[in-house]
Design a protein around this motif. Structure first.
Motif, mmCIF file in Angstrom:
data_model
loop_
_atom_site.group_PDB
_atom_site.id
_atom_site.type_symbol
_atom_site.label_atom_id
_atom_site.label_comp_id
_atom_site.label_asym_id
_atom_site.label_seq_id
_atom_site.Cartn_x
_atom_site.Cartn_y
_atom_site.Cartn_z
ATOM 1 N N GLU A 70 19.863 -8.138 -4.393
ATOM 2 C CA GLU A 70 20.275 -8.359 -3.000
ATOM 3 C C GLU A 70 19.108 -8.215 -2.032
ATOM 4 N N CYS A 73 16.746 -11.129 -1.910
ATOM 5 C CA CYS A 73 17.342 -12.382 -1.447
ATOM 6 C C CYS A 73 17.583 -12.424 0.058
ATOM 7 N N ARG A 74 17.617 -11.288 0.726
ATOM 8 C CA ARG A 74 17.943 -11.275 2.159
ATOM 9 C C ARG A 74 17.022 -12.191 2.954
ATOM 10 N N VAL A 76 19.575 -14.302 2.746
ATOM 11 C CA VAL A 76 20.544 -15.137 2.033
ATOM 12 C C VAL A 76 21.575 -14.228 1.369
ATOM 13 N N ARG A 77 22.826 -14.589 1.527
ATOM 14 C CA ARG A 77 23.914 -13.806 0.951
ATOM 15 C C ARG A 77 24.535 -14.585 -0.211
ATOM 16 N N TRP A 78 24.652 -13.915 -1.356
ATOM 17 C CA TRP A 78 25.234 -14.528 -2.547
ATOM 18 C C TRP A 78 26.548 -13.855 -2.890
ATOM 19 N N GLY A 96 25.490 -19.263 -2.518
ATOM 20 C CA GLY A 96 24.557 -18.677 -1.574
ATOM 21 C C GLY A 96 24.377 -19.495 -0.321
ATOM 22 N N LEU A 98 22.652 -18.914 4.003
ATOM 23 C CA LEU A 98 21.916 -18.024 4.906
ATOM 24 C C LEU A 98 22.906 -17.349 5.830
ATOM 25 N N LEU A 128 18.190 -15.851 -8.527
ATOM 26 C CA LEU A 128 18.610 -15.917 -7.125
ATOM 27 C C LEU A 128 17.479 -15.693 -6.122
ATOM 28 N N SER A 132 16.810 -18.273 -3.240
ATOM 29 C CA SER A 132 16.897 -17.804 -1.852
ATOM 30 C C SER A 132 15.685 -18.246 -1.041
ATOM 31 N N LYS A 136 15.906 -20.342 2.408
ATOM 32 C CA LYS A 136 15.308 -19.872 3.660
ATOM 33 C C LYS A 136 14.369 -20.920 4.240
#
Length: 354
Positions: A70, A73-74, A76-78, A96, A98, A128, A132, A136
């Protein structure tokens, strides 16, 4: 006479033993070699699904969690989503987008859905962070009226998906993932919506096969109005083929070029084909608009020879498809999307649909 017999009989017996000693070792060696070849061929045929699909490599891949990646990846939310294939098998998706950057409102005019098909090993969560980074960059460069979503498919038998992997089963999983992307995603009803299929390694074969499966045949279109958008607009706008190969059979021939080796002749016994050449021909013969194709080749690919990407490029050119091929410098088989050059090529291609 008795004395003569006693002298010559042992000599004859000795000669027989010498001939046998000369012939036996080559016969045994040849028999062992043929037995080994036959055994290996038999194992390749019988256990080809376990050889081709490796959901538990590396170890503990199936216990990976999205939450473990997590932070990387921020923003971006999966989210993990469960769907069912046509045969009832439950498979997992990683969806996923943004988080919070471009909410689904009336100002959003385009929604680009990207369905991602992974390679033949491991699970989705470790992939991921790289996906991500793509999201982005896409969202940063895109106009405010465009949103992007990636739907990663976990094949049956992989990660938290049920069932056992096979070509027929994974084809059903891909169809279910595409249906989800077109009908169940937020903002998927906003027009125009673009659908991009992105496959890595064996996933490139899944992508081309899935696109061919949903492309209407030419004779199907003759029963309707050819001028209608239903028959002229393909559901798939683009194909991104990352480190692809032509087919499983072509890989056998490439890996074992020696004609005296038996493995290259196992084509008739394959249950898994992933024949991108045949799929692209079907796509090109459809009355719908033909999707654009990007082939990404790893310069230092240790698994797939560069001739495979060149052959696929030639197939697309022969079919008059819009094709680009990009060689990513210093990239191994799984590193294309993590290299700046590869990431830039992916973003440029996906961004062209926004």
């Amino acid at each position: 006479m008795k004395h003569v017999c006693k002298i010559y009989t042992p000599l004859l017996h000795t000669r027989r033993l010498n001939v046998s000693a000369l012939v036996t070792p080559p016969l045994v060696f040849t028999g062992l070699l043929l037995s080994l070849w036959t055994y290996k061929c038999l194992m390749l045929v019988l256990f080809q699904n376990k050889i081709i699909y490796m959901p538990s490599v590396p170890p503990f891949s199936r216990s990976e969690k999205i939450q473990d990646y997590e932070a990387q990846c921020r923003p971006v939310r999966w989210e993990e989503t469960r769907i069912r294939a046509a045969d009832g098998v439950e498979v997992a998706l990683a969806v996923g987008s943004l988080a919070g950057s471009k909410p689904v409102t009336s100002e959003i005019q385009k929604h680009v859905a990207i369905v991602y098909f992974q390679g033949n090993g491991g699970s989705l969560p470790p992939r991921l962070p790289a996906l991500s980074s793509i999201l982005k960059a896409l969202q940063r460069d895109a106009p405010s009226s465009t949103s992007f979503t990636i739907v990663g498919l976990s094949y049956r038998g992989f990660w938290t998906s049920r069932g056992r992997p096979s070509e027929r089963g994974i084809g059903r999983d891909a169809a279910a993932a595409i249906h989800f992307a077109l009908t169940d995603l937020p903002a998927s009803d906003i027009q125009p919506t673009s659908l991009i299929l992105w496959g890595q390694s064996i996933g490139a074969g899944v992508a081309t096969a899935a696109a061919a499966a949903i492309a209407p045949a030419r004779n199907d279109a003759t029963t309707g109005d050819l001028n209608s958008e239903q028959h002229t607009r393909s559901p798939v706008s683009g194909l991104l083929l990352e480190t692809p190969f032509v087919s499983v059979r072509a890989m056998l021939t490439t890996i074992y070029p020696q004609k005296w080796l038996p493995y290259r002749y196992l084509g008739p016994f394959l249950r898994n084909h992933w024949d991108s050449r045949a799929a692209l021909k079907k796509i090109a013969s459809s009355p719908c608009s033909i999707p654009k194709v990007l082939i990404l080749q790893a310069a230092n690919d240790e698994l797939v020879p560069n001739t495979q990407s060149l052959d696929l490029e030639g197939v697309c050119q022969d079919l008059q498809m819009e094709i680009q091929r990009k060689v990513v410098s210093n990239a191994l088989h799984t590193e294309v999307a993590t290299k700046a050059e590869g990431r830039r090529a992916i973003v440029n291609f996906l961004g062209s649909f926004g």
